[in-house]
Design an enzyme around this catalytic site. Structure first.
Site, PDB file in Angstrom:
ATOM      1  N   TYR A   6      27.917  21.403  23.867  1.00  0.00           N
ATOM      2  CA  TYR A   6      27.794  21.399  22.191  1.00  0.00           C
ATOM      3  C   TYR A   6      29.122  20.942  21.532  1.00  0.00           C
ATOM      4  O   TYR A   6      29.138  20.193  20.712  1.00  0.00           O
ATOM      5  CB  TYR A   6      27.415  22.788  21.565  1.00  0.00           C
ATOM      6  CG  TYR A   6      27.509  23.135  20.111  1.00  0.00           C
ATOM      7  CD1 TYR A   6      26.507  22.221  19.291  1.00  0.00           C
ATOM      8  CD2 TYR A   6      28.605  23.865  19.782  1.00  0.00           C
ATOM      9  CE1 TYR A   6      26.590  22.550  18.003  1.00  0.00           C
ATOM     10  CE2 TYR A   6      28.655  23.852  18.208  1.00  0.00           C
ATOM     11  CZ  TYR A   6      27.642  23.323  17.410  1.00  0.00           C
ATOM     12  OH  TYR A   6      27.649  23.394  16.209  1.00  0.00           O
ATOM     13  N   GLU A  47      23.083  28.717  11.389  1.00  0.00           N
ATOM     14  CA  GLU A  47      24.387  29.497  10.964  1.00  0.00           C
ATOM     15  C   GLU A  47      24.080  30.797  10.246  1.00  0.00           C
ATOM     16  O   GLU A  47      24.826  31.928  10.335  1.00  0.00           O
ATOM     17  CB  GLU A  47      25.498  28.726   9.973  1.00  0.00           C
ATOM     18  CG  GLU A  47      25.835  27.347  10.819  1.00  0.00           C
ATOM     19  CD  GLU A  47      26.967  27.719  11.649  1.00  0.00           C
ATOM     20  OE1 GLU A  47      27.282  29.043  12.028  1.00  0.00           O
ATOM     21  OE2 GLU A  47      27.372  26.636  12.696  1.00  0.00           O
ATOM     22  N   TRP A  80      27.996  32.612  18.005  1.00  0.00           N
ATOM     23  CA  TRP A  80      27.655  31.272  18.009  1.00  0.00           C
ATOM     24  C   TRP A  80      26.645  31.147  19.479  1.00  0.00           C
ATOM     25  O   TRP A  80      25.858  30.201  19.657  1.00  0.00           O
ATOM     26  CB  TRP A  80      28.491  30.178  17.556  1.00  0.00           C
ATOM     27  CG  TRP A  80      27.918  28.803  17.654  1.00  0.00           C
ATOM     28  CD1 TRP A  80      28.061  27.885  18.505  1.00  0.00           C
ATOM     29  CD2 TRP A  80      26.893  28.415  16.961  1.00  0.00           C
ATOM     30  NE1 TRP A  80      27.260  26.847  18.189  1.00  0.00           N
ATOM     31  CE2 TRP A  80      26.481  27.219  17.291  1.00  0.00           C
ATOM     32  CE3 TRP A  80      25.975  29.023  15.839  1.00  0.00           C
ATOM     33  CZ2 TRP A  80      25.459  26.480  16.745  1.00  0.00           C
ATOM     34  CZ3 TRP A  80      24.962  28.328  15.298  1.00  0.00           C
ATOM     35  CH2 TRP A  80      24.628  27.010  15.559  1.00  0.00           C
TER      36      TRP A  80
END
Length: 187
Positions: free
Chosen positions: A21, A43, A51
């Site tokens: 990512y 988010e 995350w």
């Protein structure tokens, strides 16, 4: 002789999903409205979590939320909310699920009013990528506070200033790659 491993931002090192990512997506400017909306939703789901937790469930989120198609998500009813609450592939937080449905409606309302979400979002940050020093990475800034306020005025939920800043980093509105990171000057 083999090439040495690239030097990355410390937050992603050691997790192949996070590294992939980081290397391919994080901090790359996104100008696609639907993808910007997807990332804003993810988010929002991150609030109170890491995350890593969200990223490892991203495909589950995509499947559960019809590939983040705002037209479909905006039509979700109470039965769909209950289905989502039972889905182990996502974060099962009712407030976040309901906010996602409301955010789809807000996104579509903007579209119906002639506002392109990508154009609008980038205008909120001056249209250009902000490059920070990569050493002092804030959790929020005056720009993210203003962006949060503007999103809320449009009807979005789970878009506080900290979430807005993380979104800005993720979609390349701000470059917070560490000074030593191989991606810093590439994005």
């Amino acid at each position: 002789m083999t090439d040495p491993a690239p030097v990355r931002c410390a937050w992603c090192v050691g997790d192949p999903v996070m590294e992939a990512y980081h290397d391919a997506e994080w901090g790359v400017p996104v100008r696609d409205s639907r993808m910007l909306w997807e990332m804003l939703i993810l988010e929002g789901f991150q609030a109170g979590l890491s995350w890593r937790t969200i990223l490892h469930r991203r495909e589950g989120f995509r499947a559960a939320f019809d590939q983040f198609d705002p037209l479909k998500v905006a039509r979700y009813d109470a039965a769909k909310v209950e289905t989502l609450m039972a889905d182990p592939g996502i974060i099962r937080a009712r407030a976040k699920i309901e906010a996602t449905i409301g955010n789809a409606k807000a996104y579509l309302a903007m579209q119906a009013g002639g506002e392109d979400f990508a154009d609008w979002a980038w205008a909120q940050v001056g249209g250009a990528v902000r490059k920070n020093d990569g050493v002092h990475v804030p959790a929020r800034t005056p720009v993210s506070e203003a962006l949060s306020k503007a999103l809320k005025a449009k009807g979005f939920k789970f878009v506080g200033a900290t979430i807005a800043y993380a979104w800005m980093e993720a979609v390349g509105m701000v470059n917070d790659h560490a000074p030593h990171c191989f991606r810093r000057d590439q994005v």
